[in-house]
Scaffold this active site. Structure first.
Site, PDB file in Angstrom:
ATOM      1  N   HIS A   1      20.932  18.715  14.057  1.00 36.26           N
ATOM      2  CA  HIS A   1      21.769  19.911  14.592  1.00 36.26           C
ATOM      3  C   HIS A   1      22.822  19.640  15.805  1.00 36.26           C
ATOM      4  O   HIS A   1      22.690  18.765  16.560  1.00 36.26           O
ATOM      5  CB  HIS A   1      20.838  21.113  15.106  1.00 36.26           C
ATOM      6  CG  HIS A   1      19.832  21.418  14.162  1.00 36.26           C
ATOM      7  ND1 HIS A   1      20.155  21.989  12.955  1.00 36.26           N
ATOM      8  CD2 HIS A   1      18.341  21.643  14.161  1.00 36.26           C
ATOM      9  CE1 HIS A   1      19.119  22.339  12.386  1.00 36.26           C
ATOM     10  NE2 HIS A   1      17.977  22.019  13.178  1.00 36.26           N
TER      11      HIS A   1
ATOM     12  N   LYS B   1      20.770  17.248   7.351  1.00 35.43           N
ATOM     13  CA  LYS B   1      20.810  18.917   7.095  1.00 35.43           C
ATOM     14  C   LYS B   1      20.781  19.451   8.301  1.00 35.43           C
ATOM     15  O   LYS B   1      20.172  19.095   9.298  1.00 35.43           O
ATOM     16  CB  LYS B   1      19.758  19.292   6.002  1.00 35.43           C
ATOM     17  CG  LYS B   1      18.315  18.983   6.767  1.00 35.43           C
ATOM     18  CD  LYS B   1      17.178  19.287   5.730  1.00 35.43           C
ATOM     19  CE  LYS B   1      15.767  18.938   6.487  1.00 35.43           C
ATOM     20  NZ  LYS B   1      15.728  19.936   7.656  1.00 35.43           N
TER      21      LYS B   1
ATOM     22  N   ASP C   1      11.753  15.070   7.464  1.00 32.19           N
ATOM     23  CA  ASP C   1      11.913  15.242   9.155  1.00 32.19           C
ATOM     24  C   ASP C   1      10.705  14.535   9.797  1.00 32.19           C
ATOM     25  O   ASP C   1      10.287  15.185  10.657  1.00 32.19           O
ATOM     26  CB  ASP C   1      11.905  16.821   9.359  1.00 32.19           C
ATOM     27  CG  ASP C   1      13.122  17.238   8.557  1.00 32.19           C
ATOM     28  OD1 ASP C   1      13.821  16.822   7.795  1.00 32.19           O
ATOM     29  OD2 ASP C   1      13.322  18.561   8.853  1.00 32.19           O
TER      30      ASP C   1
ATOM     31  N   HIS D   1      16.006  21.277  19.229  1.00 33.73           N
ATOM     32  CA  HIS D   1      15.404  20.377  18.594  1.00 33.73           C
ATOM     33  C   HIS D   1      16.576  19.462  17.629  1.00 33.73           C
ATOM     34  O   HIS D   1      17.403  20.126  17.164  1.00 33.73           O
ATOM     35  CB  HIS D   1      14.114  20.667  17.540  1.00 33.73           C
ATOM     36  CG  HIS D   1      14.651  21.554  16.589  1.00 33.73           C
ATOM     37  ND1 HIS D   1      14.967  22.732  16.826  1.00 33.73           N
ATOM     38  CD2 HIS D   1      14.974  21.125  15.224  1.00 33.73           C
ATOM     39  CE1 HIS D   1      15.217  23.384  15.565  1.00 33.73           C
ATOM     40  NE2 HIS D   1      15.220  22.357  14.583  1.00 33.73           N
TER      41      HIS D   1
ATOM     42  N   HIS E   1      23.617  25.011  18.075  1.00 32.02           N
ATOM     43  CA  HIS E   1      23.242  25.335  16.696  1.00 32.02           C
ATOM     44  C   HIS E   1      22.806  26.703  16.744  1.00 32.02           C
ATOM     45  O   HIS E   1      22.029  27.152  17.746  1.00 32.02           O
ATOM     46  CB  HIS E   1      22.184  24.346  16.118  1.00 32.02           C
ATOM     47  CG  HIS E   1      22.036  24.663  14.725  1.00 32.02           C
ATOM     48  ND1 HIS E   1      21.038  25.162  14.110  1.00 32.02           N
ATOM     49  CD2 HIS E   1      22.819  24.451  13.552  1.00 32.02           C
ATOM     50  CE1 HIS E   1      20.903  25.289  12.705  1.00 32.02           C
ATOM     51  NE2 HIS E   1      22.133  24.961  12.382  1.00 32.02           N
TER      52      HIS E   1
ATOM     53  N   CYS F   1      10.273  22.900   6.505  1.00 33.44           N
ATOM     54  CA  CYS F   1      11.293  21.885   5.664  1.00 33.44           C
ATOM     55  C   CYS F   1      10.389  21.354   4.535  1.00 33.44           C
ATOM     56  O   CYS F   1      11.291  21.178   3.445  1.00 33.44           O
ATOM     57  CB  CYS F   1      11.694  20.918   6.425  1.00 33.44           C
ATOM     58  SG  CYS F   1      12.971  21.742   7.650  1.00 33.44           S
TER      59      CYS F   1
HETATM   60  C1  VGL Z   1      11.946  22.375  10.984  1.00 30.19           C
HETATM   61  C2  VGL Z   1      12.079  24.145  11.982  1.00 30.19           C
HETATM   62  C3  VGL Z   1      13.250  24.133  12.508  1.00 30.19           C
HETATM   63  C4  VGL Z   1      11.194  21.304   9.845  1.00 30.19           C
HETATM   64  C5  VGL Z   1      13.137  22.132  11.272  1.00 30.19           C
HETATM   65  O1  VGL Z   1      11.507  20.268   9.772  1.00 30.19           O
HETATM   66  O2  VGL Z   1      10.194  22.071   9.230  1.00 30.19           O
HETATM   67  N1  VGL Z   1      11.406  23.401  11.342  1.00 30.19           N
HETATM   68  N2  VGL Z   1      13.902  22.896  12.026  1.00 30.19           N
HETATM   69 ZN    ZN Z   2      15.751  22.613  12.460  1.00 33.99          ZN
END
Ligand code: VGL
Ligand code: ZN
Length: 211
Positions: free
Chosen positions: A55, A113, A15, A88, A59, A158
């Site tokens: 997302h 994802k 991510d 986000h 979402h 994540c």
């Molecule tokens: C993440 C919160 C929501 C991450 C993703 O990449 O850690 N954290 N979505």
């Molecule tokens: Zn997320």
């Protein structure tokens, strides 16, 4: 002692997207500082897999989709507790793009994802319902790939969940600590490291690989 990276080892880059970088809607403090390090680490690996939080705008993890709720509140959903986030990584938005500063042309797979409206997915392996698989285990197994090294954002969500699920899938998993960055809300970072230690996730620094 320098760890030797082998042709079946895999670097998982989690991510590294604009919404998690300074200026993004769910920014990790100094999140961009890890990118040069990730680029150097990636040079050591034949196999690099990236994940991308992805997302739909409606979402279930977005506070904006729960009237009266604010970001970072926790709600109960059918699959368990869910932290509510600022919007986000909405698919096809700029914030969802992987950073253009990543220099990993040899990256082999991007796992998206969190694209199901009603389930979040921190982990690159399975969604937050602890049931729906992303296919990553099958990909790694089918290619005969082995040890996993995890870097990216965010350590306490994540990265941590991906590392834990990697162990659960039977892999040897190492997190490269200084190539991760955390959100750290309500003690989440300490909890993530404790959970990872208990599960047997290894923890190294980039110098242990780069020398
Ligand atoms: C993440 C919160 C929501 C991450 C993703 O990449 O850690 N954290 N979505
Ligand atoms: Zn997320």
């Amino acid at each position: 002692m320098t760890l030797t990276i082998t042709p079946t080892d895999v670097l998982i880059v989690v991510d590294v997207q604009y919404d998690f970088l300074p200026g993004g809607s769910l920014a990790v403090v100094d999140g961009d500082a890890i990118i040069p390090l990730i680029n150097r680490l990636a040079q050591k690996f034949t196999n690099v897999v990236l994940t991308q939080d992805w997302h739909p705008a409606d979402h279930i993890s977005f506070a904006s989709n729960h009237p009266g709720r604010a970001p970072f509140e926790v709600i109960d959903l059918p699959y368990g507790q869910q932290v509510l986030w600022p919007d986000h990584c909405v698919w096809d938005s700029e914030g969802a793009e992987l950073s253009a500063d990543l220099a990993i042309p040899h990256g082999q797979l991007i796992i998206r994802k969190g694209y199901h409206q009603s389930v979040d997915s921190y982990s690159g392996f399975q969604e937050a319902d602890r049931h729906t698989r992303t296919g990553l285990t099958g990909y790694l197994r089918e290619r005969g790939l082995g040890r996993l090294f995890v870097v990216g954002l965010a350590t306490d969500y994540c990265v941590g969940w991906t590392a834990l699920d990697g162990v659960a899938a039977g892999f040897d998993v190492t997190v490269i600590e200084d190539a991760t960055g955390a959100i750290d809300n309500a003690g989440s970072l300490a909890r993530a490291w404790a959970d990872m230690a208990e599960a047997g996730v290894k923890r190294v620094m980039s110098k242990d690989i780069l020398g």
